[in-house]
Design a protein around this motif. Structure first.
Motif, mmCIF file in Angstrom:
data_model
loop_
_atom_site.group_PDB
_atom_site.id
_atom_site.type_symbol
_atom_site.label_atom_id
_atom_site.label_comp_id
_atom_site.label_asym_id
_atom_site.label_seq_id
_atom_site.Cartn_x
_atom_site.Cartn_y
_atom_site.Cartn_z
ATOM 1 N N SER A 33 -32.309 -33.795 14.147
ATOM 2 C CA SER A 33 -33.035 -32.719 13.471
ATOM 3 C C SER A 33 -34.528 -32.993 13.619
ATOM 4 O O SER A 33 -34.945 -34.107 13.956
ATOM 5 C CB SER A 33 -32.642 -32.653 11.994
ATOM 6 N N TYR A 34 -35.322 -31.981 13.347
ATOM 7 C CA TYR A 34 -36.773 -32.166 13.382
ATOM 8 C C TYR A 34 -37.172 -33.288 12.421
ATOM 9 O O TYR A 34 -38.025 -34.110 12.740
ATOM 10 C CB TYR A 34 -37.492 -30.865 13.001
ATOM 11 N N ASP A 36 -35.261 -35.812 11.468
ATOM 12 C CA ASP A 36 -34.824 -37.093 12.029
ATOM 13 C C ASP A 36 -35.881 -37.646 12.982
ATOM 14 O O ASP A 36 -36.179 -38.842 12.965
ATOM 15 C CB ASP A 36 -33.516 -36.942 12.819
ATOM 16 N N PRO A 46 -41.128 -32.648 9.762
ATOM 17 C CA PRO A 46 -40.400 -31.701 10.611
ATOM 18 C C PRO A 46 -41.289 -30.616 11.228
ATOM 19 O O PRO A 46 -41.132 -30.275 12.393
ATOM 20 C CB PRO A 46 -39.373 -31.091 9.666
ATOM 21 N N MET A 67 -32.587 -27.601 13.590
ATOM 22 C CA MET A 67 -32.890 -27.546 12.165
ATOM 23 C C MET A 67 -31.926 -28.481 11.431
ATOM 24 O O MET A 67 -30.864 -28.837 11.958
ATOM 25 C CB MET A 67 -32.732 -26.112 11.652
ATOM 26 N N ALA A 68 -32.257 -28.874 10.225
ATOM 27 C CA ALA A 68 -31.436 -29.816 9.457
ATOM 28 C C ALA A 68 -30.008 -29.319 9.254
ATOM 29 O O ALA A 68 -29.074 -30.116 9.170
ATOM 30 C CB ALA A 68 -32.088 -30.107 8.113
ATOM 31 N N ARG A 95 -23.810 -23.091 14.903
ATOM 32 C CA ARG A 95 -24.630 -24.263 14.588
ATOM 33 C C ARG A 95 -23.990 -25.532 15.140
ATOM 34 O O ARG A 95 -22.783 -25.597 15.347
ATOM 35 C CB ARG A 95 -24.766 -24.425 13.077
ATOM 36 N N MET A 98 -23.487 -31.297 12.672
ATOM 37 C CA MET A 98 -24.390 -32.450 12.538
ATOM 38 C C MET A 98 -23.636 -33.743 12.247
ATOM 39 O O MET A 98 -24.055 -34.809 12.689
ATOM 40 C CB MET A 98 -25.444 -32.189 11.457
ATOM 41 N N ARG A 102 -24.951 -35.814 15.462
ATOM 42 C CA ARG A 102 -26.233 -36.474 15.169
ATOM 43 C C ARG A 102 -26.297 -37.857 15.819
ATOM 44 O O ARG A 102 -25.397 -38.665 15.697
ATOM 45 C CB ARG A 102 -26.433 -36.609 13.672
#
Length: 116
Positions: A33-34, A36, A46, A67-68, A95, A98, A102
């Motif tokens: 994610s941004y 992360d 982010p 995005m998260a 989506r 994650m 991730r």
């Protein structure tokens, strides 16, 4: 640090270079994610990561930063989803999943963040 980058007017800002180098190291099939990215480089947040990718990220694997909630980068949804499918990035609908996709980031053996 690998390759040199230019924004057409000289060298990139240091923060941008660090962010882009990390994004380039995200393995195929994995995402960050941004937030992360910001945590791993220990600078900015982010939004700042998003600004870097928006300005300088066209030559990197930008679709691996989401995005998260796993949503694709705004304005690039179709292109990102096509890349995700090509890489086999796990999804839940539109989506990224994650929990499965991730990446935990580079290890010290990999050179850590900023290493190569």
């Amino acid at each position: 640090m690998g390759r040199a980058r230019s924004n057409g007017a000289g060298d990139l800002p240091e923060f941008a270079e660090i962010v882009l180098d990390l994004v380039d190291r995200v393995p195929p099939g994995r995402v960050l994610s941004y937030g992360d990215v910001a945590e791993l480089v220990e600078r900015g947040g982010p939004r700042q990561v998003g600004q870097v990718l928006g300005r300088y990220g066209s030559l990197t694997c930008w679709w691996r930063v989401v995005m998260a909630d796993g949503s694709p980068p705004p304005g690039h949804e179709d292109r990102a989803r096509a890349r995700w499918d090509a890489e086999g990035i796990p999804r839940r609908g539109g989506r990224v999943d994650m929990g499965r996709a991730r990446w935990s980031g580079p290890t010290p053996a990999d050179g850590g963040v900023g290493g190569s």
